[in-house]
Each structure stands twice: as structure tokens, then as C-alpha cells.
Design an enzyme around this catalytic site. Structure first.
Site, PDB file in Angstrom:
ATOM      1  N   GLY A   1     -36.199 -23.971 -37.419  1.00 55.26           N
ATOM      2  CA  GLY A   1     -37.620 -24.124 -37.139  1.00 55.26           C
ATOM      3  C   GLY A   1     -37.957 -23.444 -35.842  1.00 55.26           C
ATOM      4  O   GLY A   1     -37.122 -22.798 -35.221  1.00 55.26           O
TER       5      GLY A   1
ATOM      6  N   GLY B   1     -39.654 -24.168 -32.213  1.00 55.95           N
ATOM      7  CA  GLY B   1     -40.144 -25.185 -31.284  1.00 55.95           C
ATOM      8  C   GLY B   1     -41.091 -24.558 -30.294  1.00 55.95           C
ATOM      9  O   GLY B   1     -41.255 -23.342 -30.257  1.00 55.95           O
ATOM     10  N   GLY B   2     -41.678 -25.403 -29.495  1.00 58.80           N
ATOM     11  CA  GLY B   2     -42.597 -24.899 -28.484  1.00 58.80           C
ATOM     12  C   GLY B   2     -41.923 -23.977 -27.499  1.00 58.80           C
ATOM     13  O   GLY B   2     -42.561 -23.157 -26.874  1.00 58.80           O
TER      14      GLY B   2
ATOM     15  N   PRO C   1     -37.317 -20.515 -31.029  1.00 61.91           N
ATOM     16  CA  PRO C   1     -36.761 -20.902 -32.322  1.00 61.91           C
ATOM     17  C   PRO C   1     -35.486 -21.748 -32.179  1.00 61.91           C
ATOM     18  O   PRO C   1     -34.809 -21.695 -31.167  1.00 61.91           O
ATOM     19  CB  PRO C   1     -36.441 -19.561 -32.977  1.00 61.91           C
ATOM     20  CG  PRO C   1     -36.299 -18.604 -31.855  1.00 61.91           C
ATOM     21  CD  PRO C   1     -37.181 -19.093 -30.749  1.00 61.91           C
TER      22      PRO C   1
ATOM     23  N   ASP D   1     -43.493 -35.498 -23.816  1.00 65.78           N
ATOM     24  CA  ASP D   1     -43.888 -34.812 -25.046  1.00 65.78           C
ATOM     25  C   ASP D   1     -43.302 -35.556 -26.239  1.00 65.78           C
ATOM     26  O   ASP D   1     -42.767 -34.960 -27.150  1.00 65.78           O
ATOM     27  CB  ASP D   1     -43.415 -33.355 -25.005  1.00 65.78           C
ATOM     28  CG  ASP D   1     -44.112 -32.493 -26.051  1.00 65.78           C
ATOM     29  OD1 ASP D   1     -45.187 -32.913 -26.541  1.00 65.78           O
ATOM     30  OD2 ASP D   1     -43.582 -31.424 -26.392  1.00 65.78           O
TER      31      ASP D   1
END
Ligand SMILES: *[C@@H]1O[C@H](CO)[C@@H](O)[C@H](O)[C@H]1NC(C)=O
Ligand SMILES: *[C@@H]1O[C@H](CO)[C@@H](O)[C@H](O)[C@H]1NC(C)=O
Ligand SMILES: *[C@@H]1O[C@H](CO)[C@@H](O)[C@H](O)[C@H]1NC(C)=O
Ligand SMILES: *[C@@H]1O[C@H](CO)[C@@H](O)[C@H](O)[C@H]1NC(C)=O
Ligand SMILES: *[C@@H]1O[C@H](CO)[C@@H](O)[C@H](O)[C@H]1NC(C)=O
Ligand SMILES: *[C@@H]1O[C@H](CO)[C@@H](O)[C@H](O)[C@H]1NC(C)=O
Ligand SMILES: *[C@@H]1O[C@H](CO)[C@@H](O)[C@H](O)[C@H]1NC(C)=O
Ligand SMILES: *[C@@H]1O[C@H](CO)[C@@H](O)[C@H](O)[C@H]1NC(C)=O
Ligand SMILES: *[C@@H]1O[C@H](CO)[C@@H](O)[C@H](O)[C@H]1NC(C)=O
Ligand SMILES: *[C@@H]1O[C@H](CO)[C@@H](O)[C@H](O)[C@H]1NC(C)=O
Length: 828
Positions: free
Chosen positions: A518, A520-521, A524, A636
């Protein structure tokens, strides 16, 4: 008719002027016979600076400005008509008028002028330091651009006040990168007490540079040359000013006030790397003005900033309960109040601190420290004294007449901190001169290695040094004026969690897209397998992260030492070139959001599993908040950051990362709020205040999402325009909470336990952070069966109230496009 007849001569004049121009000229002076128009430029003597017309970005407007001639990336350091834009198509001319004014004209009127007059022949020149001057025939300076700062402070420019000419020198940011008009931010000088610089947004102080000092700094820079900076401070009846200079004036460096990154220092590197932006201020939460309030000191450790009383033996939090939950608003007070009876009181010295705000102070720079002591002791309202500028051969006296605010810890040996002597009752004077503060107590361990190495920002250039030192070994104490030595000691002390790039590259089949889990912020995430068969998840951080090498490694080491069954284990990192990788244990079941928000997967999570997940997350947070060696606020917390192991046990991921690895993407500055919209507590989003209670809020949202199977963000209550919290709150008040339970777990659910969880969730999202429980109480509440408090009104965090600058998807699995991470958000 009248109008036209007036304009004709002007048109004729201008046609004549422009007709003969076939190429852009480079002038060395503007005089009554030489003017600047179109693409012409005025060049400084050795060609460092250039003045001309420009259009910022895609702006339609034209401005007169100064930039570096040799540097291809046009960097405007000064703008003349910043709030008098001229349409781009206009013909502009810059000339000296008969009265000796340097004026900018379009075809009809004067747009901007130097506001000077002289009878003689005036000339305008651009100096090699970037100063545009208007001089008379005797070379006397009639006007200079250095008196009219815009957003950039160059070497030699002054900040402060000129009392003789009643001028103030201060920086103000551009409105935007395409509009140089003065924006909201200013960096000016407060001269009420001892002078110091302050960064303000409107009237609100955001950051204080600390009392001014003369200094001289040498460091080896990225240029592998010695760079010496000097600060010049002038404090007398005619002026109060601060400026900095580079010993080698051919090096390009400066500081810009920018509305998004605030104070940004920069330097040009010849070797093709271009502009280097080493440091910006405020650097961290401890730079936030008055974050800890009176008599408290802000310290930075690897992942978190926190406040403690100046020393815990003699001071105590005014509001201990608030203090325990990271609510520092009361500050600290003396355990033994001052009585000021008969001169029996004395002073305790605290070292290596940024001296407190000087608003209510008095100073005399000819007094010795002993005289200063005596003077302070005599006056009952004098709370502390210090020598603000020890470079002045041991002389200088600064007295504080009110509570001491905005103190932060600075690394020992950085030469940046100062000593302050704080008034104490006689009974508190037993052991003199302690070293700034209790370090053993509490669960906050200060890790000096990672503290930003510098610096009390007395002026700006400490900024620079900061960079210089960051590039080197921070732990090493250095003296002023001493050249920093290279040292590898820290590298040798490195512990195991370093992986080689080739190991990781092999493990992930060269970061094959097939292995991508995936995005992420921060970049990857790939699945990989080490040679010994261990499965790993590799997070490849965005390359533009500005974080330094050592800093990064140190933080990884610290975080990898945090171990708890509800935290994803960080196995280590890998740094090579600009590649930065984080290596985690692999979680086969991916993240919580891929279960709870997915129709088919959610069936797999019955009530028992959900409750187990809620409790596990709560325990992980208690560890982060209280039990680990570091106090960490996740900042977060959201479903996509909760990973599930093969038994569906939750593990919190990305803790510590927001501050540690953010680089450009996520800043720990309080002005930039990081978090996921919908999980963010309102005080965090609004004020940039973050506290443990912000995580509690996010946890509450998560509980409600787990129970309902719906996202807080993106949920729309069919009846009212509420988000999930709002909707649940109405149902709760009507006694209908059970209606919101996820359909896929209604069969397995145990109503009293569900209602209890919802109740806990609602307690966590209460509007007032002080009402929210801390995580250890949450664990108790979830595990026990006693009465729970009635939650008060929650905070309904509404999206539209906040300007959101930038969105990027931030999920582990890539399935939840609705999760949006706000990477930048300005609190007004
Ligand atoms: C002056 O310049 C403006 C902007 O280019 C233009 O709109 C206007 O017509 C000009 N006026 C004359 C008299 O040339
Ligand atoms: C020049 O500046 C002075 C002082 O700020 C002001 O009084 C005067 O009006 C200005 N003159 C012009 C032509 O702008
Ligand atoms: C200005 O310069 C011109 C030509 O260089 C000269 O004739 C004139 O005398 C000068 N005026 C003054 C006031 O110096
Ligand atoms: C502030 O600095 C950033 C990064 O250097 C830049 O992208 C941005 O355009 C600047 N903002 C303004 C208003 O100049
Ligand atoms: C830097 O300064 C030190 C001491 O002042 C001197 O010995 C050294 O030669 C200088 N190095 C360079 C590259 O100028
Ligand atoms: C103030 O200091 C400046 C720079 O040192 C000097 O030029 C000026 O004369 C001083 N003024 C007074 C009143 O001492
Ligand atoms: C100053 O910097 C320039 C440009 O980097 C360099 O060529 C020059 O040698 C330096 N001068 C001194 C005295 O170090
Ligand atoms: C001054 O105060 C101290 C402590 O409060 C006391 O012991 C001492 O006797 C006082 N001295 C005088 C002269 O009052
Ligand atoms: C400042 O201190 C010096 C030395 O003690 C003294 O002579 C002078 O009068 C003081 N000035 C003021 C304004 O107090
Ligand atoms: C103590 O200092 C304050 C602030 O400067 C002043 O107003 C007050 O008069 C002083 N008191 C005495 C006794 O000197």
C-alpha cells in the site's frame, strides 16, 4: 476630450522611449540620463545581484525586485512595489526624476518612489550586498532599500529600530508565492524591555528568538569551507538593531519569512545542489511561544516535547491534575512562596536555557553580575537576573519583574543557552547552583543526542549553525568560535537495527510492485522476506524528507526500543544516499480499516474480537503515553494505523513517526497540524496544541468506528447533517445507541458491553480536553463494570471551518481512499 489631450504628450514621450529599444540592457547605474525599462536590469558591481522587473509565479502582475544574478532559480530578495502591483502588460520605467527621486512609472503615473529629494544629481546603484541605494554626487546615501525590508534578511541588513529617523526594520511575509504584498506574519523587534525578536501572526506572538547577543560562530559547512558568522547588536539611544554578517561575503545566505514554513534559512551551494534550506523556525513545539507557561521549561526528546517545572524540588505545577495530562496551562509556582522580608532571599542558578521573555525587564549593560545580583535582591518584585550577553566581557545586567515565561532547554555546550538566577525563599537555598532540572523523576528521559543541536535563536544565523552542526556530531559540545571536529563516535555506537540497502532490496525483490502492500502518507510500503525467512514490511520514506542522517538513525534506535504486544515492532532502518527505509515486522492481516469498513470482511470481526481490539489499542496507548521510557503522543491514530496479527490482535503502527520521519511531508511545528481529518481532536486542529488528550480523542473516534462499522469522516446522518459522533450523540441521548451497531456483529454482541464501549468512546471525544479520561482510566473503564460518568457534549469537528492546504492519501492497504491526511493546516 480633456482627458485625451492630457495623455497625448505622455504617449508621445513613452513611444519615443520605447521605440529605440531593441534589446535588454544591463546597467550599472540609473541616473537622469539612464533609466530602466522592459527587460533591462541593474547589476551590482561584481554581478552578484540584479534588479529588474519580474512576475512572481503565474501572477499577471509585474513587480520591481532584486534577485541573485548568477543563480538560475530566480530568488527574489526584495520587492519595491510589493503592494502596488502593475498589470503585466504595462510599460514600466524606473528613473531618477529631476527632484532626485527614484521613481517607478507606468504610462500615466508614478507607482512607487524612493521618497527622497535632493537638489543635486542623484544616481541609483545596486551594491554587491543587495542594497539598492540612491546617492548624491558626493556618494552620500539618500535612500537605501535596506531600510525597507520585505520578507528577506540578507547579511548586513538590520532588524530593529532607528530612533533618530523613527523607522522600524522588520520582515513581513509575502501574502502568497505569487503575491508579494505584506502577509500576516512579521518578524520584528520588541524593544519594551531588553530587545528580542518575535515572530508574530497579526498581533499574536508565535515564537520568540530570545534576548539578543553579539556572537561569533565558526563552523565547517556543507561547502567544506570555514563559515564564520557574526551577529552585531547595537543598543543605544539612537538605535536598537540586530544584523548578521558572513566573514566571506561572497557566500550567499539569508533568512526568509515565509507564510508556510515561517523563518527559513537558506544558503547557496555551488556544487549543483542548489538552495539548501537547512532549518526553519519554529523548529518544534518547544519553540511555540509560552507553551509551558510560568517557571516551566520545555524539553525536546526524540519524539515528543514536554514541560517540566524549572526544578521539581523548588517548584510544582500549579494544577497537578492538568499537568499529568499534558495540560500545561497553569505553569509552575514556587513551593515556598517569596516573602521578601529582610533580604534573606537568594537566587538559584539554572543553566543552558533560552532566557525567558523580556517584556517586563530592565537592563544596564555596564553593570557587573554582582551589581546585578544586589540590585535584584533589593527589589521585591525582581524575580530573576541574568547577563543577557556574556560576550561583553562579563558585563551586562538584565532584571525580570514578572513571572518567567517561555523558557526552553538548550543543549549544553551549544553556547546558545544562558544562565539565569531565579529568586527563591531562603529555605530553598540549601544546595546552590543545581544544573537546570530534575532529570530522573517522571518517565521522560531526555536524549541529548537527538535534541536539535542548536540553538537559542539570538539572531538568525544560529539557524545556519544548526545546520552545520546537524551535519556533524551533535553530541559533541563545542565552544564558540571553535571549529567543529568530525567524529564518528556515534556511528560506532550504533546498534543493530541497521540493514543494508542490498539486504532490503533483495528481500523485496527490488521493491517489486507485486510486493507493494500500500501507500502510506510517508511513502509506499512493501512486503519482504529476509534470508532467514522472517517476513517484514518495508516503508520507503519519501525522498524529499529533510531529516538529517544521524537524527534519523537515532530516532529509529529509540523507537525500535519501544516494545509492547500492541505496538508494531520496528525492526530497524536503512539509510543509503537519499533512501530512507523503515523495517517493521509483517502483519498478515493488514489494517483494521480493511475489516471494519468492508462489508464482507467485517463479518469476520464479531463482538468479542472487536472488544479485544479496542482494549488492545487502549493498552498500547497507555504504554506510549505513560509506561515507555519516552512519552509518545501518536498524533495520527486511525483505523488504517492499527494493524492486525494472525490472531486479530491489534498493533499500533506509525507511532512516533509523525514527528520523527515526517521530513517535508509532516512537520512537528504546532502551526502545522498533522493528523487525519475526522480523527483529529478540535483543540489540536485549531490551535496546534497537542497533548495526550488529542490521542484520547482519536481513540474515542476509533472506538465509535469499530462499534458502528462506519467512518466518522464521510458518514452522513440521514436525518441531520451530522458526522458519526454527532449522530451517535443524538442517538445516545435518546437511549437508542444500539441502533448504530454494525449489522455484521449484532448477533454476537452483548448489549451492556456495547453500550459501555460507546459510553467510553463518547467520554473520549468530549469537547473539553480536560474532561476526557486518560488512557489508563480508559483501560480501567473497559475492564470493569462500575458506573461510568455521563459524557458531556462531544466535539463535532466540522470540515468546512478549516483551510486545508494539501491532501494526500494515507493508508496502509490502499483500500481506504476516504482517509485523508491533512499535511498542513494553519491555525489562525
Ligand atoms: C497604459 O497602460 C495600461 C496597461 O497596459 C493600458 O491599459 C492603458 O491603455 C495605457 N494607457 C495609455 C494612455 O497608453
Ligand atoms: C516620505 O516619507 C515621509 C515620512 O514617512 C512622509 O511624511 C512623506 O509624505 C513621504 N513622501 C512621499 C513623497 O511619499
Ligand atoms: C548635474 O550634472 C550635470 C552634468 O553632469 C552638471 O552640469 C550639473 O552641474 C550637475 N548639477 C549639480 C547640482 O551638481
Ligand atoms: C514558502 O516556502 C516553500 C518552500 O520553500 C515554498 O514552496 C512556498 O512557495 C513559499 N511560500 C511563499 C508564500 O513564498
Ligand atoms: C578553517 O579554520 C581553521 C582555524 O581557524 C584553519 O586552521 C583552517 O585552515 C580553515 N580551513 C579552511 C578550509 O579555510
Ligand atoms: C549607537 O551606536 C551606533 C553604532 O555603534 C553609533 O553609530 C551611534 O553613534 C550610537 N549612538 C549613540 C547615541 O551612542
Ligand atoms: C569565499 O568564498 C568564495 C566562493 O566560495 C571562495 O572562492 C573564496 O576562496 C572564499 N574566500 C575566503 C577568504 O575564504
Ligand atoms: C530575616 O529573616 C530570616 C528568615 O526569615 C530570619 O531568620 C532572620 O532572623 C531575619 N533577620 C532579621 C534581622 O529580621
Ligand atoms: C548602569 O550601570 C553603571 C555601572 O554600574 C552605572 O554607572 C550607571 O549609572 C547605570 N546606568 C543607569 C541608567 O542606571
Ligand atoms: C522595583 O522595580 C520596579 C520595576 O522596575 C519599580 O517600579 C519599583 O519602583 C522598584 N522598587 C524599588 C523598591 O526599587
Amino acid at each position: 476630450m480633456y482627458k485625451i489631450s492630457m495623455e497625448v504628450p505622455v504617449i508621445v514621450l513613452f513611444s519615443l522611449l520605447f521605440l529605440h529599444k531593441s534589446f535588454a540592457a544591463e546597467l550599472d547605474a540609473i541616473s537622469d540620463s539612464r533609466f530602466l525599462t522592459d527587460g533591462d536590469t541593474l547589476i551590482s558591481a561584481t554581478g552578484i545581484f540584479e534588479l529588474g522587473f519580474f512576475q512572481p509565479g503565474r501572477s499577471e502582475n509585474m513587480y520591481l525586485g532584486i534577485w541573485y544574478k548568477k543563480i538560475s532559480v530566480r530568488t527574489v530578495v526584495w520587492v519595491a512595489n510589493r503592494d502596488r502591483p502593475v498589470p503585466g502588460a504595462s510599460k514600466l520605467i524606473l528613473k531618477i526624476t529631476d527632484q532626485g527621486i527614484l521613481g517607478l512609472f507606468n504610462n500615466i503615473s508614478m507607482i512607487w518612489s524612493s521618497n527622497t529629494t535632493t537638489s543635486g544629481n542623484a544616481t541609483a546603484k545596486l551594491r554587491d550586498n543587495g542594497n539598492l541605494v540612491v546617492i548624491d554626487q558626493n556618494e552620500k546615501v539618500l535612500w537605501q532599500s535596506f531600510d525597507y525590508l520585505t520578507d528577506t534578511l540578507l547579511p548586513g541588513m538590520k532588524l530593529g529600530r532607528d530612533y533618530l529617523r523613527s523607522k522600524e526594520w522588520h520582515l513581513s511575509s509575502w501574502k502568497s508565492s505569487e503575491d508579494p504584498a505584506p502577509g500576516e506574519l512579521t518578524w520584528g523587534t520588541d524593544t519594551v524591555g531588553y530587545p528580542e525578536s518575535k515572530l508574530k501572526q497579526g498581533a499574536l506572538v508565535q515564537f520568540r528568538g530570545g534576548p539578543w547577543r553579539n556572537r561569533r560562530f565558526t563552523g565547517i559547512s556543507v561547502f567544506s569551507k570555514n563559515l564564520t558568522f557574526t551577529y552585531d547588536v547595537i543598543i543605544n539611544e539612537s538605535e536598537v538593531s540586530f544584523s548578521f554578517n558572513l566573514e566571506n561575503s561572497s557566500l550567499l545566505s539569508g533568512v526568509t519569512l515565509n507564510s508556510s514554513v515561517h523563518l527559513q534559512s537558506w544558503s547557496w551551494v555551488d556544487d549543483g545542489r542548489g538552495w539548501q534550506l537547512p532549518v526553519s523556525f519554529p523548529r518544534d513545539t518547544c519553540d511555540t511561544y509560552n507553551i509551558c507557561h510560568a517557571y516551566a521549561i520545555c524539553s525536546v526528546n526524540t519524539v515528543q516535547q514536554s514541560c517540566t517545572c524549572l526544578d521539581e524540588k523548588r517548584f510544582m505545577p500549579k494544577n497537578q491534575k492538568g499537568w499529568d495530562t499534558a495540560d500545561w496551562s497553569g505553569g509552575c509556582i514556587r513551593r515556598t512562596p517569596l516573602e521578601c522580608k529582610n533580604g534573606s532571599e537568594g537566587f538559584i542558578k539554572y543553566s543552558n536555557v533560552k532566557l525567558p521573555g523580556t517584556l517586563n525587564t530592565w537592563f544596564n549593560m555596564s553593570m557587573s553580575l554582582e551589581e546585578c545580583h544586589t540590585k535584584c535582591l533589593k527589589n521585591c518584585t525582581c524575580m530573576a537576573y541574568a547577563n543577557p550577553d556574556p560576550s561583553l566581557i562579563g558585563r551586562g545586567c538584565l532584571l525580570w519583574f514578572s513571572d518567567l515565561l517561555d523558557i526552553r532547554e538548550l543543549p549544553e555546550g551549544s553556547g546558545a543557552g544562558g544562565d539565569i538566577f531565579v529568586r527563591m525563599a531562603s529555605s530553598e537555598l540549601d544546595s546552590q547552583s543545581i544544573s537546570k532540572k530534575n532529570q530522573g523523576g517522571g518517565n521522560i528521559k531526555i536524549i541529548v543526542l537527538v535534541i536539535f543541536p542548536v540553538v537559542l535563536l539570538i539572531g538568525f544565523i544560529s539557524t545556519w549553525l544548526c545546520y552545520v552542526r546537524r551535519k556533524r556530531n551533535y553530541a559533541e559540545p563545542t565552544e564558540e568560535g571553535e571549529v567543529l571536529n568530525a567524529s564518528n563516535s556515534q556511528e560506532e555506537a550504533m546498534e543493530q537495527p541497521l540493514f543494508s540497502f542490498s539486504t532490503i532490496s533483495n528481500a523485496t525483490a527490488n521493491f517489486s510492485p507485486d510486493n507493494k502492500l500500500g501507500e502510506g502518507g510517508f511513502g509506499p510500503v512493501y512486503k519482504g522476506m529476509l534470508e532467514d525467512g522472517q517476513e517484514i514490511a518495508v516503508k520507503r520514506l519519501s525522498k524529499n524528507s529533510s531529516q538529517g542522517f544521524h537524527e534519523f538513525k537515532n530516532e529509529v534506535i529509540c523507537i525500535s526500543k519501544l516494545q509492547h504486544r500492541n505496538l508494531v515492532k520496528l525492526l530497524g532502518c536503512c539509510v543509503q544516499g537519499d533512501e530512507k527505509l523503515l523495517i517493521y515486522e509483517y502483519m498478515p492481516n493488514k489494517s483494521l480499516d480493511s475489516f471494519i469498513f468492508d462489508k464482507t470482511q467485517s463479518v469476520l470481526l464479531d463482538w468479542t474480537k472487536r472488544l479485544n481490539i479496542i482494549k488492545g489499542i487502549a493498552r498500547g496507548l497507555v504504554y506510549l503515553h505513560q509506561d515507555s521510557r519516552l512519552r509518545i503522543i501518536h498524533r495520527d491514530l486511525k483505523a488504517s494505523n492499527i494493524l492486525l496479527d494472525q490472531d486479530m490482535n491489534p498493533k499500533i503502527s506509525d507511532f512516533g513517526i509523525a514527528r520523527s520521519f515526517g521530513g517535508n511531508e509532516i512537520q512537528a511545528n504546532t502551526e502545522r497540524v498533522v493528523g487525519t481529518y475526522g480523527c483529529m481532536s478540535p483543540e489540536y486542529a485549531l490551535d496546534g496544541l497537542f497533548s495526550i488528550k488529542s490521542d484520547v480523542f482519536s481513540f474515542g473516534v476509533l472506538v465509535l468506528e469499530i462499534v458502528s462499522g462506519k467512518r466518522n469522516r464521510g458518514f452522513i446522518d440521514p436525518e441531520n447533517e451530522n458526522n458519526l459522533i454527532g449522530h451517535l450523540w443524538s442517538l445516545y441521548n435518546e437511549g437508542r445507541s444500539m441502533e448504530l451497531i454494525d449489522a455484521s456483529c449484532t448477533e454476537s454482541c452483548h448489549p451492556p458491553a456495547v453500550i459501555r464501549s460507546i459510553n467510553v468512546g463518547l467520554l473520549c471525544v468530549q469537547q473539553n480536553a480536560g474532561d476526557r479520561p486518560n488512557m489508563s482510566s480508559v483501560v480501567l473503564m473497559l475492564d470493569s463494570e462500575g458506573e461510568l460518568l455521563q459524557p458531556k457534549k462531544p466535539s463535532f469537528f466540522m470540515e468546512t471551518e478549516f483551510p486545508v492546504a494539501n491532501f494526500s492519501s494515507s493508508t496502509y492497504t490502499g483500500t481506504s481512499i476516504n482517509d485523508i491526511t491533512i499535511t498542513e493546516l494553519h491555525a489562525r
